[in-house]
Scaffold this active site. Structure first.
Site, short mmCIF file in Angstrom:
data_model
loop_
_atom_site.label_atom_id
_atom_site.label_comp_id
_atom_site.label_asym_id
_atom_site.label_seq_id
_atom_site.Cartn_x
_atom_site.Cartn_y
_atom_site.Cartn_z
N GLY A 142 2.76 1.66 5.94
CA GLY A 142 1.77 0.66 5.53
C GLY A 142 2.41 -0.59 4.94
N ASP A 148 3.35 9.48 7.46
CA ASP A 148 2.19 8.58 7.56
C ASP A 148 1.37 9.02 8.76
OD1 ASP A 148 0.52 6.17 8.06
OD2 ASP A 148 1.84 5.22 6.59
N SER A 154 -3.85 1.16 -9.35
CA SER A 154 -4.36 -0.19 -9.13
C SER A 154 -4.92 -0.76 -10.42
CB SER A 154 -5.47 -0.13 -8.08
OG SER A 154 -6.16 -1.34 -8.02
N TYR A 201 -13.46 3.90 -4.31
CA TYR A 201 -12.01 3.67 -4.19
C TYR A 201 -11.38 3.62 -5.59
CZ TYR A 201 -7.63 1.13 -3.93
OH TYR A 201 -6.33 0.73 -4.11
N LYS A 235 -8.48 6.22 -7.70
CA LYS A 235 -7.24 5.86 -8.41
C LYS A 235 -7.31 6.37 -9.86
CE LYS A 235 -5.17 4.03 -5.01
NZ LYS A 235 -4.08 4.79 -4.38
N ASN A 264 -10.88 -8.31 3.93
CA ASN A 264 -11.70 -8.46 2.72
C ASN A 264 -10.95 -9.29 1.69
OD1 ASN A 264 -13.88 -6.68 3.44
ND2 ASN A 264 -12.37 -5.03 3.28
N PRO A 294 -20.62 -9.43 -4.77
CA PRO A 294 -21.04 -8.44 -5.77
C PRO A 294 -19.85 -7.60 -6.25
CG PRO A 294 -22.48 -8.37 -3.84
CD PRO A 294 -21.35 -9.30 -3.50
N GLY A 295 -19.82 -7.34 -7.54
CA GLY A 295 -18.76 -6.48 -8.10
C GLY A 295 -17.53 -7.24 -8.53
P1 NAD Z 1 -1.90 0.44 3.70
O1 NAD Z 1 -3.23 0.90 4.24
O2 NAD Z 1 -1.18 -0.63 4.43
O3 NAD Z 1 -0.94 1.70 3.54
C1 NAD Z 1 -1.40 3.01 3.28
C2 NAD Z 1 -0.77 3.90 4.33
O4 NAD Z 1 -1.18 5.25 4.11
C3 NAD Z 1 -1.19 3.54 5.76
O5 NAD Z 1 -0.03 3.41 6.55
C4 NAD Z 1 -2.05 4.73 6.21
O6 NAD Z 1 -1.91 4.97 7.60
C5 NAD Z 1 -1.49 5.85 5.36
N1 NAD Z 1 -2.39 6.97 5.06
C6 NAD Z 1 -3.63 6.93 4.53
N2 NAD Z 1 -4.10 8.17 4.33
C7 NAD Z 1 -3.12 9.03 4.74
C8 NAD Z 1 -2.99 10.44 4.76
N3 NAD Z 1 -3.96 11.24 4.33
N4 NAD Z 1 -1.85 10.97 5.25
C9 NAD Z 1 -0.85 10.18 5.72
N5 NAD Z 1 -0.90 8.85 5.70
C10 NAD Z 1 -2.04 8.26 5.21
O7 NAD Z 1 -2.15 0.02 2.17
P2 NAD Z 1 -1.16 -0.67 1.15
O8 NAD Z 1 -1.72 -2.00 0.81
O9 NAD Z 1 0.23 -0.58 1.60
O10 NAD Z 1 -1.40 0.26 -0.13
C11 NAD Z 1 -0.54 1.33 -0.45
C12 NAD Z 1 -1.10 2.04 -1.67
O11 NAD Z 1 -1.21 1.12 -2.75
C13 NAD Z 1 -2.49 2.63 -1.46
O12 NAD Z 1 -2.57 3.86 -2.14
C14 NAD Z 1 -3.39 1.60 -2.12
O13 NAD Z 1 -4.59 2.16 -2.56
C15 NAD Z 1 -2.51 1.14 -3.27
N6 NAD Z 1 -2.86 -0.21 -3.74
C16 NAD Z 1 -2.89 -1.23 -2.85
C17 NAD Z 1 -3.25 -2.50 -3.29
C18 NAD Z 1 -3.32 -3.66 -2.33
O14 NAD Z 1 -3.92 -4.66 -2.66
N7 NAD Z 1 -2.73 -3.60 -1.15
C19 NAD Z 1 -3.57 -2.72 -4.64
C20 NAD Z 1 -3.52 -1.64 -5.51
C21 NAD Z 1 -3.15 -0.38 -5.06
C1 UD1 Z 2 -9.94 -6.45 -4.36
C2 UD1 Z 2 -10.68 -5.16 -4.66
C3 UD1 Z 2 -9.88 -4.33 -5.64
C4 UD1 Z 2 -8.47 -4.08 -5.10
C5 UD1 Z 2 -7.79 -5.42 -4.80
C6 UD1 Z 2 -6.44 -5.20 -4.16
C7 UD1 Z 2 -13.06 -5.79 -4.42
C8 UD1 Z 2 -14.36 -6.01 -5.12
N1 UD1 Z 2 -11.99 -5.48 -5.20
O1 UD1 Z 2 -9.81 -7.13 -5.58
O2 UD1 Z 2 -10.52 -3.08 -5.86
O3 UD1 Z 2 -7.69 -3.37 -6.04
O4 UD1 Z 2 -8.62 -6.16 -3.89
O5 UD1 Z 2 -5.75 -6.38 -3.97
O6 UD1 Z 2 -12.98 -5.87 -3.21
N2 UD1 Z 2 -12.12 -14.27 -2.33
C9 UD1 Z 2 -12.78 -15.31 -1.72
N3 UD1 Z 2 -12.96 -15.26 -0.37
C10 UD1 Z 2 -12.53 -14.22 0.41
C11 UD1 Z 2 -11.84 -13.16 -0.23
C12 UD1 Z 2 -11.66 -13.21 -1.60
O7 UD1 Z 2 -13.20 -16.26 -2.38
O8 UD1 Z 2 -12.75 -14.23 1.63
C13 UD1 Z 2 -11.89 -14.33 -3.80
C14 UD1 Z 2 -12.50 -13.19 -4.57
O9 UD1 Z 2 -13.81 -13.47 -4.95
C15 UD1 Z 2 -11.53 -13.07 -5.75
C16 UD1 Z 2 -10.18 -13.48 -5.16
O10 UD1 Z 2 -10.49 -14.23 -3.99
O11 UD1 Z 2 -11.87 -13.98 -6.75
C17 UD1 Z 2 -9.31 -12.31 -4.78
O12 UD1 Z 2 -10.04 -11.42 -3.93
P1 UD1 Z 2 -9.37 -10.14 -3.25
O13 UD1 Z 2 -8.16 -10.55 -2.54
O14 UD1 Z 2 -10.43 -9.44 -2.48
O15 UD1 Z 2 -8.91 -9.25 -4.48
P2 UD1 Z 2 -9.75 -8.68 -5.74
O16 UD1 Z 2 -11.12 -9.19 -5.78
O17 UD1 Z 2 -8.92 -8.92 -6.93
#
Ligand code: NAD
Ligand code: UD1
Length: 338
Positions: free
Chosen positions: A10, A31, A124, A149, A153, A198, A293-294
């Site tokens: 990932g 993975d 997170s 979600y 965590k 998103n 929202p949220g």
């Molecule tokens: P990602 O989706 O790119 O990576 C997650 C990986 O886990 C993927 O490759 C997916 O195929 C694999 N996976 C999911 N469920 C599995 C399972 N049951 N068995 C084997 N493989 C599985 O996401 P990421 O952004 O690299 O995030 C990595 C971790 O960090 C996640 O746990 C995510 O919740 C956490 N995290 C991410 C963010 C973010 O913004 N990216 C923020 C906070 C926490």
């Molecule tokens: C989102 C998740 C959070 C997760 C985090 C990981 C939600 C409600 N929360 O948070 O649980 O841990 O990502 O990085 O989804 N924005 C825009 N336009 C867009 C997208 C985002 O204006 O198209 C704004 C949002 O309102 C926010 C900021 O950009 O103010 C960051 O958004 P985003 O990247 O989605 O992250 P979080 O909201 O922090």
């Protein structure tokens, strides 16, 4: 050290594989590719010269984990595997609780059976309650998560804390990531969302490349300097290095310890758009849209504990994050699916 990296194909996992190899470790990846592509591991090899050992399968498959632990002398595990789409978690809560908690429990069970009791967990900033004073410290209040979600965590952290209480040999590091963005500076690796993104940065880069007509800015009436949401964005390479720093800590301590991985600086949506345009010379058309929202107005970390205890701090600024995100997107318009 051989390090089991679940979810290593990932976004954050693949960047962490690069940092692990650069630090002299050997990542062993499990993975199921549910949200990633094996190509990311080929890119790890192009950057480092080392192809990570890869097992395609689910972390909930304990027989598979048994094979991995029997074949390799694993020193510790970094557990990235999980589902992470907030909206999807509201629609499919059982999938999220089943996958995210099930994978954590299966992994720990097999680790116990093999006497490997060192784990780094991807948590997170979403576990922090919305009413805390800023900046968020590791001691700030958690809970009141707004979606399944976030609860996975929160509960994952609790399961791991309970495990360290049940068996004092366990060592767990809970890393609370703020908002990871950016990409490897080579342009070979980056975030590759399969659906409409998103999160802010992938939406900006897809708008810049013409896949989306404009960015929707979700609200400009928040109590922030320019009215748009403020977050603590962290370069994914800095985040990856945080895991390497956490390994050293993990190996010399027991119990459970929490660390924020953030920069400590907030950046608004409009600041991000402007920095992206200035750094890359590309316009990012946007429209003001209703609040999502949220969403919270503002959150950012206090990273002081990570600096004091892990000796880790971020090196990259928002300009670097914008440049590297664009470098990746423009060189790989379809991500890894070329
Ligand atoms: P990602 O989706 O790119 O990576 C997650 C990986 O886990 C993927 O490759 C997916 O195929 C694999 N996976 C999911 N469920 C599995 C399972 N049951 N068995 C084997 N493989 C599985 O996401 P990421 O952004 O690299 O995030 C990595 C971790 O960090 C996640 O746990 C995510 O919740 C956490 N995290 C991410 C963010 C973010 O913004 N990216 C923020 C906070 C926490
Ligand atoms: C989102 C998740 C959070 C997760 C985090 C990981 C939600 C409600 N929360 O948070 O649980 O841990 O990502 O990085 O989804 N924005 C825009 N336009 C867009 C997208 C985002 O204006 O198209 C704004 C949002 O309102 C926010 C900021 O950009 O103010 C960051 O958004 P985003 O990247 O989605 O992250 P979080 O909201 O922090």
């Amino acid at each position: 050290m051989n390090i089991l990296v679940t979810g290593g194909a990932g976004y954050i996992g693949s960047h962490t594989c690069v940092s692990l190899i650069e630090a002299g470790h050997t990542p062993i990846v499990v993975d199921n590719l549910s949200n990633s592509s094996e190509e990311s591991l080929n890119r790890v090899a192009r950057i480092t010269g080392v192809q990570p050992v890869f097992y395609k399968g689910d972390v909930r498959d304990e027989a598979l984990l048994e094979r991995v632990f029997s074949r390799h002398a694993i020193g510790c595990a970094i557990h990235f595997a999980g589902l992470k789409a907030v909206g999807e978690s509201v629609a499919k809560p059982l999938d999220y609780y089943g996958n995210n908690l099930g994978a954590t429990i299966s992994l720990c069970r097999v680790m116990c059976a093999h006497g490997v009791k060192r784990l780094i967990f991807s948590s997170s900033a979403t576990v922090y309650a919305g009413d805390n004073e800023l900046p968020l410290r590791e001691t700030s209040r958690t809970g009141d998560c707004s979606n399944p979600y976030g609860w996975t965590k929160y509960m994952g952290e609790q399961i791991l804390r309970d495990l360290t209480v049940s068996d004092p040999e366990w060592s767990v590091v809970l890393l609370r990531y703020f908002n990871p963005i950016g990409a490897h500076p080579s342009g070979l690796m980056g975030e590759d969302p399969t659906d409409i993104p998103n999160n802010l940065m992938p939406y900006i880069t897809q708008t810049a490349i013409g896949r989306r007509p404009h960015l929707n800015v979700f609200g400009n009436d928040y109590p922030t300097p320019d009215g748009t949401g403020v977050r603590d964005y962290i370069h994914v390479v800095d985040l990856a290095k945080g895991h390497v720093a956490a390994i050293d800590y993990l190996c010399s301590h027991t119990g459970a310890e929490v660390f924020n991985l953030g920069t400590g600086k907030g950046c608004s949506v409009l600041e991000m758009v402007k920095t992206f345009e200035d750094a890359n010379g590309i316009p990012v058309p946007y429209r003001i849209a209703p609040r999502r929202p949220g969403d919270l107005a503002e959150f950012y970390a206090d990273p002081a504990k990570s600096l004091a205890v892990l000796g880790w701090q971020t090196r990259h600024d928002i300009g670097d994050m914008c440049r590297d995100s664009w470098n990746w997107q423009s060189k790989n318009p379809k991500g890894y699916r070329e």
